[in-house]
Design a protein around this motif. Structure first.
Motif, PDB file in Angstrom:
ATOM      1  N   GLY B  11     -27.668 110.358 -65.499  1.00 21.15           N
ATOM      2  CA  GLY B  11     -27.121 109.363 -64.170  1.00 21.15           C
ATOM      3  C   GLY B  11     -28.554 108.939 -63.233  1.00 21.15           C
ATOM      4  O   GLY B  11     -29.328 109.321 -63.171  1.00 21.15           O
ATOM      5  N   PHE B  12     -28.012 107.602 -63.459  1.00 26.46           N
ATOM      6  CA  PHE B  12     -28.486 106.416 -63.055  1.00 26.46           C
ATOM      7  C   PHE B  12     -28.309 106.434 -61.440  1.00 26.46           C
ATOM      8  O   PHE B  12     -26.881 105.471 -60.881  1.00 26.46           O
ATOM      9  CB  PHE B  12     -28.906 105.311 -63.251  1.00 26.46           C
ATOM     10  N   LEU B  13     -28.184 106.764 -59.664  1.00 26.88           N
ATOM     11  CA  LEU B  13     -28.431 107.137 -58.425  1.00 26.88           C
ATOM     12  C   LEU B  13     -28.798 105.719 -57.997  1.00 26.88           C
ATOM     13  O   LEU B  13     -29.884 106.021 -57.672  1.00 26.88           O
ATOM     14  CB  LEU B  13     -27.688 108.534 -58.684  1.00 26.88           C
ATOM     15  N   CYS B  14     -27.749 104.872 -57.319  1.00 27.35           N
ATOM     16  CA  CYS B  14     -29.001 104.355 -55.892  1.00 27.35           C
ATOM     17  C   CYS B  14     -30.029 104.408 -54.726  1.00 27.35           C
ATOM     18  O   CYS B  14     -28.697 105.910 -54.067  1.00 27.35           O
ATOM     19  CB  CYS B  14     -27.490 102.964 -56.063  1.00 27.35           C
ATOM     20  N   ASN B  15     -30.218 104.463 -54.439  1.00 22.76           N
ATOM     21  CA  ASN B  15     -31.173 105.263 -53.620  1.00 22.76           C
ATOM     22  C   ASN B  15     -30.156 105.129 -51.804  1.00 22.76           C
ATOM     23  O   ASN B  15     -30.532 106.464 -51.493  1.00 22.76           O
ATOM     24  CB  ASN B  15     -32.156 104.718 -53.240  1.00 22.76           C
ATOM     25  N   TRP B  16     -29.555 103.828 -51.721  1.00 23.53           N
ATOM     26  CA  TRP B  16     -28.444 104.022 -50.892  1.00 23.53           C
ATOM     27  C   TRP B  16     -27.961 105.257 -50.225  1.00 23.53           C
ATOM     28  O   TRP B  16     -27.152 105.224 -49.707  1.00 23.53           O
ATOM     29  CB  TRP B  16     -28.767 102.647 -50.308  1.00 23.53           C
ATOM     30  N   CYS B  17     -26.657 105.025 -51.818  1.00 19.63           N
ATOM     31  CA  CYS B  17     -25.509 105.806 -51.086  1.00 19.63           C
ATOM     32  C   CYS B  17     -25.018 106.853 -51.845  1.00 19.63           C
ATOM     33  O   CYS B  17     -25.111 107.901 -52.689  1.00 19.63           O
ATOM     34  CB  CYS B  17     -24.430 104.972 -51.447  1.00 19.63           C
ATOM     35  N   SER B  18     -24.862 106.900 -53.985  1.00 15.21           N
ATOM     36  CA  SER B  18     -25.453 107.474 -54.494  1.00 15.21           C
ATOM     37  C   SER B  18     -26.146 108.521 -54.865  1.00 15.21           C
ATOM     38  O   SER B  18     -26.357 110.187 -54.041  1.00 15.21           O
ATOM     39  CB  SER B  18     -25.092 107.276 -56.077  1.00 15.21           C
ATOM     40  N   ASN B  35     -24.639 119.845 -65.813  1.00 15.41           N
ATOM     41  CA  ASN B  35     -25.497 118.413 -66.849  1.00 15.41           C
ATOM     42  C   ASN B  35     -25.350 117.411 -67.236  1.00 15.41           C
ATOM     43  O   ASN B  35     -26.590 116.207 -67.725  1.00 15.41           O
ATOM     44  CB  ASN B  35     -23.664 118.244 -68.367  1.00 15.41           C
ATOM     45  N   MET B  36     -25.361 116.908 -65.455  1.00 15.85           N
ATOM     46  CA  MET B  36     -25.469 115.586 -65.368  1.00 15.85           C
ATOM     47  C   MET B  36     -26.851 115.707 -65.020  1.00 15.85           C
ATOM     48  O   MET B  36     -27.544 116.203 -63.482  1.00 15.85           O
ATOM     49  CB  MET B  36     -24.947 114.721 -63.757  1.00 15.85           C
ATOM     50  N   ARG B  37     -27.915 114.331 -64.955  1.00 14.26           N
ATOM     51  CA  ARG B  37     -30.115 114.839 -64.642  1.00 14.26           C
ATOM     52  C   ARG B  37     -30.301 113.506 -63.967  1.00 14.26           C
ATOM     53  O   ARG B  37     -29.955 112.487 -64.412  1.00 14.26           O
ATOM     54  CB  ARG B  37     -30.608 114.898 -66.060  1.00 14.26           C
ATOM     55  N   PRO B  38     -30.174 113.517 -62.445  1.00 13.08           N
ATOM     56  CA  PRO B  38     -29.835 112.311 -62.305  1.00 13.08           C
ATOM     57  C   PRO B  38     -31.074 111.616 -62.038  1.00 13.08           C
ATOM     58  O   PRO B  38     -32.442 112.086 -61.732  1.00 13.08           O
ATOM     59  CB  PRO B  38     -29.761 112.342 -60.833  1.00 13.08           C
ATOM     60  N   ILE B  39     -31.623 110.138 -62.319  1.00  6.93           N
ATOM     61  CA  ILE B  39     -32.729 109.792 -62.101  1.00  6.93           C
ATOM     62  C   ILE B  39     -32.200 107.990 -60.986  1.00  6.93           C
ATOM     63  O   ILE B  39     -30.858 107.821 -60.974  1.00  6.93           O
ATOM     64  CB  ILE B  39     -33.166 109.122 -63.434  1.00  6.93           C
ATOM     65  N   ARG B  40     -33.723 108.317 -60.003  1.00  3.73           N
ATOM     66  CA  ARG B  40     -33.405 107.145 -59.008  1.00  3.73           C
ATOM     67  C   ARG B  40     -34.102 105.878 -59.071  1.00  3.73           C
ATOM     68  O   ARG B  40     -34.916 105.860 -59.448  1.00  3.73           O
ATOM     69  CB  ARG B  40     -34.216 107.422 -58.037  1.00  3.73           C
ATOM     70  N   VAL B  41     -32.734 105.511 -58.735  1.00  4.46           N
ATOM     71  CA  VAL B  41     -33.031 103.440 -58.670  1.00  4.46           C
ATOM     72  C   VAL B  41     -32.769 103.169 -57.265  1.00  4.46           C
ATOM     73  O   VAL B  41     -32.428 103.716 -57.023  1.00  4.46           O
ATOM     74  CB  VAL B  41     -32.389 102.959 -59.824  1.00  4.46           C
ATOM     75  N   MET B  42     -33.571 101.602 -56.587  1.00  6.27           N
ATOM     76  CA  MET B  42     -33.233 101.236 -55.982  1.00  6.27           C
ATOM     77  C   MET B  42     -32.111 101.257 -55.724  1.00  6.27           C
ATOM     78  O   MET B  42     -31.171 100.929 -54.141  1.00  6.27           O
ATOM     79  CB  MET B  42     -34.401 100.685 -55.019  1.00  6.27           C
TER      80      MET B  42
END
Lengths: 673, 157
Positions: B11-18, B35-42
């Motif tokens: 999961g590519f999650l945005c820093n501010w919302c998701s 099952n979802m492994r999150p990675i933070r992007v701005m």
């Protein structure tokens, strides 16, 4: 900063937190720590009860010093919780704070499942991803930003006035921009304020005068913000000061021009169409500033070239009326911006079954406010649309357009209270009148509010619990002839009722300004689906926005009464004053930069940037990021076809390694193609 | 009983919302598929299509990109740029023979932990039904890149 990291030489310390039992209950923390100890580059791996405690932080500090760690990973909670804590711990140990990475194994893992095996495996993936990412971290320096001590406040209602006066009284300069010819906002139109029933104008106008006379305030009414550039501490604002056709230097505000102007038009704004005003006008006598404005659209001189009565009779020397005046664009710099742009009232014509505009004696709440106001069009008497007959019965309809699936789902918060106030005012002015309040639920949370409701119960207001279905003039029985009939289901007695009355007052929802979307884009901050501006955190940061340096106050953030608006205005001012006192703030160094030697000059990134932070050098045919303007979103980094834009702290190396690391257990044998 | 296939989703999650939505889901103890492994992007606008391809190539069975709702992007409109790239990427994945549902886009505000959690559940089920991706066989093997290089003759027609 550009020194190349050699992943082979990195010595990573890994710390897996139990968080009491918050993580350890589901994730096998010891297993994760033992497993991580054998990973490449890992020098030391430990688990600890509370990593954020001072003892936990000491562990990191000591290991950095004794084991020569170059990078640190903490697997614990969300970085939004403790990233800063651990960065500081790394700094104390002698590392650059950005040599740290966090794996979120609490919010994103242990709190979301009971499956211990899956949770432990996910924790390993997240920890490994952090380890593989952190070896590519590079030292970064925070960017100091100077704060311009001047502030812009947009909106001259009570929230904006409150913010402006707080700042000005603290010795800071404020530019207040108001779109109407006077400040005061909606509060200036109100008669009494609930629950104390003190006169709105009596408490507001002294504040308005303070704003008008304050040496630290530049008041720009009849003006609108057109352009905002820059960032926290350094905004440049362009304001259009619309032509007033009155010279503010010379005008004394004597009002002779208004008196002599021979033409009248309906006053649709301040008096909501209930009375007329002159073409050269001041919205109300206590307006601040006192200078009148010429309504160009309706002025006979502007339309037909004749009249000039105002100029002829103007007693000042030199004459204050200047027909040749033009809009001015003012440009100034500010460090922070407070938005207090207020609200609009829901257009009750959207609910045709309530009859507004079709049935004469259906009024809106604002019309009623003006009517009961001693300085309003009827000088305080409550009359029907013919402006003379007194109603013998009045129905007040709550929740018009609010708490309604078809219009606004939210509760407008203030309507119950002002509807109760209306009932009280009717009792006061017309003692023999029957008053019906048709409500869905009575919502009176607030100091002294419930007591006010109880007072109304004693004043013998009729309360009908039910949503009004229709207001009609179609009589079914002789008693209904010539009346307005309010059709409502009384849910407390479980029966449909038809209540014949002389006057109906609709209490419409407070809604976001019609142009709130454009305003939010102008100031580059968010607004929600309803159009209200979005605060940084609904509980803990209610006046800041996601955009640094932009604050919100009052009803532009959501329906609010006067005390809440005042409190928010002051809160926003306190936030700004804090920054001004600091003088400089440190910004995250998450910024993009373009390798000038390798840029092909394709300009794709130029249009990607929402902040216009990328400029193109025509002479060298390369693009460059202005660091001070860049906010670090990374959109340009993702778009660059040559891959020569680096997004600090979110570099391609870092993210690719993180992807590899997070998939440690499922990665195929090295793919050859 | 055969063991159930557990898909791995990046999961590519945005820093501010998701990312904050995922934080909220945790704080509110909303349980969802692990099952979802999150990675933070701005910002979701930072999600380079290469990240998605990289994840799929490195063994992920699906990729979730999540950002702020349109109009609510912390960076004005980065999410719209993510949407544009997402549409193009989908077209490309189709040509590669990768099922569309393996890469999904979600708008989740910081207050929508439940929406993010339900999306992960739903996506996990959908990808479980599709089965493992097996990138090396599906895309590189068979009629993919490798064959084209090995047999340039295949270019005729």
């Amino acid at each position: 900063m550009s020194e190349k990291v050699n992943p082979e030489q990195e010595r990573v310390g890994v710390y897996v937190c139990h968080c009491g039992s918050n993580i350890a209950k589901v994730v096998d923390v010891e297993d994760v720590a033992t497993w991580a100890a054998d990973l490449p580059n890992v020098e030391v791996s430990r688990d600890y009860k509370f990593m954020c405690s001072s003892l936990g932080q000491d562990l990191i500090e000591e290991d950095i010093k004794e084991k020569g760690l170059t990078k640190v990973v903490v697997a614990s909670c969300s970085p939004h919780m403790h990233e800063k804590t651990f960065r500081v711990a790394c700094e104390r140990g002698g590392l650059n704070p950005f040599m740290f990475e966090m794996a979120n194994i609490r919010e994103h893992d242990s709190w979301t499942t009971d499956d211990e095996v899956a949770a432990t495996s996910k924790a390993k993936a997240l920890t490994n991803a952090a380890i593989e990412r952190v070896v590519h971290h590079q030292p970064l320096e925070q960017l100091p930003v100077e704060i311009n001590p001047n502030t812009l406040v947009v909106g001259g209602g009570i929230a904006g006035i409150s913010a402006t006066l707080e700042l000005a009284n603290a010795g800071h300069h404020v530019y207040m921009v108001e779109r109407e010819p006077t400040i005061g906002g909606h509060m200036a139109q109100l008669d009494k304020t609930f629950p104390t029933l003190d006169c709105s104008a009596c408490i507001l106008t002294p504040k308005m005068v303070d704003v008008g006379q304050h040496p630290n305030i530049t008041l720009l009414t009849w003006s609108e913000v057109e352009k905002v550039d820059g960032f926290l501490g350094n905004f440049t604002v362009n304001v259009r000061k619309k032509a007033r056709y009155v010279n503010e230097e010379h005008c004394t505000g004597c009002g002779i021009c208004i008196e002599k102007c021979p033409f009248k038009v309906s006053d649709d704004i301040f008096e909501v169409g209930l009375s007329e005003r002159k073409v050269i006008y001041r919205p109300f006598p206590q307006a601040v500033p006192k200078y009148p404005v010429i309504d160009k659209e309706n002025c006979v001189y502007f339309q037909r070239g004749k009249c000039k009565a105002c100029q002829i009779f103007c007693p000042t020397e030199p004459n204050s009326i200047e027909f040749e005046q033009e809009d001015e664009i003012l440009s100034f710099d500010v460090g922070n911006i407070i938005l207090a742009t207020g609200y609009d009232l829901f257009d009750v014509k959207k609910i045709p079954q309530y009859g507004y505009g079709r049935l004469a004696n259906v009024f809106t709440s604002l019309e009623f406010e003006r009517m009961v106001n001693a300085s309003g069009p009827t000088e305080g008497s409550i009359v029907l649309r013919d402006m003379e007959s007194t109603p013998k019965s009045v129905a007040i309809v709550h929740c018009v357009g609010s708490r309604d699936e078809n219009y606004h789902k939210y509760c407008s918060k203030v309507c119950c209270m002002y509807s109760l106030k209306f009932a009280h005012l009717v009792h006061e002015r017309i003692p023999e009148a029957e008053v019906y309040n048709c409500y869905i639920d009575m919502r009176t949370p607030g100091k002294g509010y419930e007591e006010f409701y109880n007072r109304l119960l004693e004043e013998e207001t009729n309360f009908i619990r039910g949503k009004v279905a229709e207001v009609t003039d179609a009589a079914r029985i002789p008693e209904e002839e010539g009346k307005l009939i309010v059709q409502v289901e009384d849910t407390l007695i479980g029966r449909q009722r038809r209540v014949p009355v002389d006057m109906v007052i609709l209490s419409p929802a407070m809604e976001a300004r019609a142009d709130s979307k454009e305003i939010s884009q102008l100031f580059k901050m968010g607004c929600d689906f309803d159009g209200f501006f979005v605060e940084r955190h609904p509980k803990l940061d209610p006046v800041a926005t996601m955009t640094d340096g932009i604050y919100i106050a009052g009803a532009c953030q959501g329906p609010k009464d006067v005390p809440d608006s005042v409190a928010q205005g002051a809160a926003a001012a306190a936030r700004v004053a804090g920054l001004i006192n600091l003088g400089t703030v440190m910004m995250e160094p998450v910024r993009a930069s373009i390798n000038q030697d390798e840029c092909s000059g394709c300009k794709i990134c130029n249009n990607m940037c929402p902040y216009n932070a990328i400029i193109f050098h025509e002479d060298r045919e390369v693009s460059e990021v202005i660091t001070a303007l860049c906010q670090g979103c990374g959109t340009c980094v993702a778009a660059c076809p040559s891959g020569v834009i680096t997004g600090a702290h979110f570099t391609n190396d870092q993210l690719f390694s993180q992807i590899e690391g997070i998939l440690w257990d499922v990665r195929p044998e090295k793919v050859t193609a | 009983m055969t063991e159930q296939f557990e898909p791995v989703i990046v999961g590519f999650l945005c820093n501010w919302c998701s990312y904050r939505a995922a934080d909220l889901a945790g704080t509110a103890r909303i349980h969802y598929a692990p099952n979802m492994r999150p990675i933070r992007v701005m910002c979701s606008g930072r999600v380079d299509p290469q990240f998605v391809l990289k994840a799929l190539r490195e063994g992920a069975d699906g990729v979730l990109i999540a950002g702020c709702h349109p109009g609510e992007c912390h960076y004005v409109n980065g999410n719209i740029k993510a949407l544009r790239r997402f549409m193009l990427l989908k077209a490309m994945l189709r040509q590669m023979g990768v099922e569309e549902d393996r890469v999904q886009l979600l708008w989740a505000s910081a207050s929508e932990g439940i929406i993010l959690a339900r999306k992960v559940d739903q996506m996990t089920e959908e990808i479980r039904a599709l089965g493992p991706l097996n990138w090396s066989e599906k895309v590189i093997g068979g009629n993919g890149h490798k064959v084209a290089v090995a047999e340039p003759v295949a270019e005729e027609v």
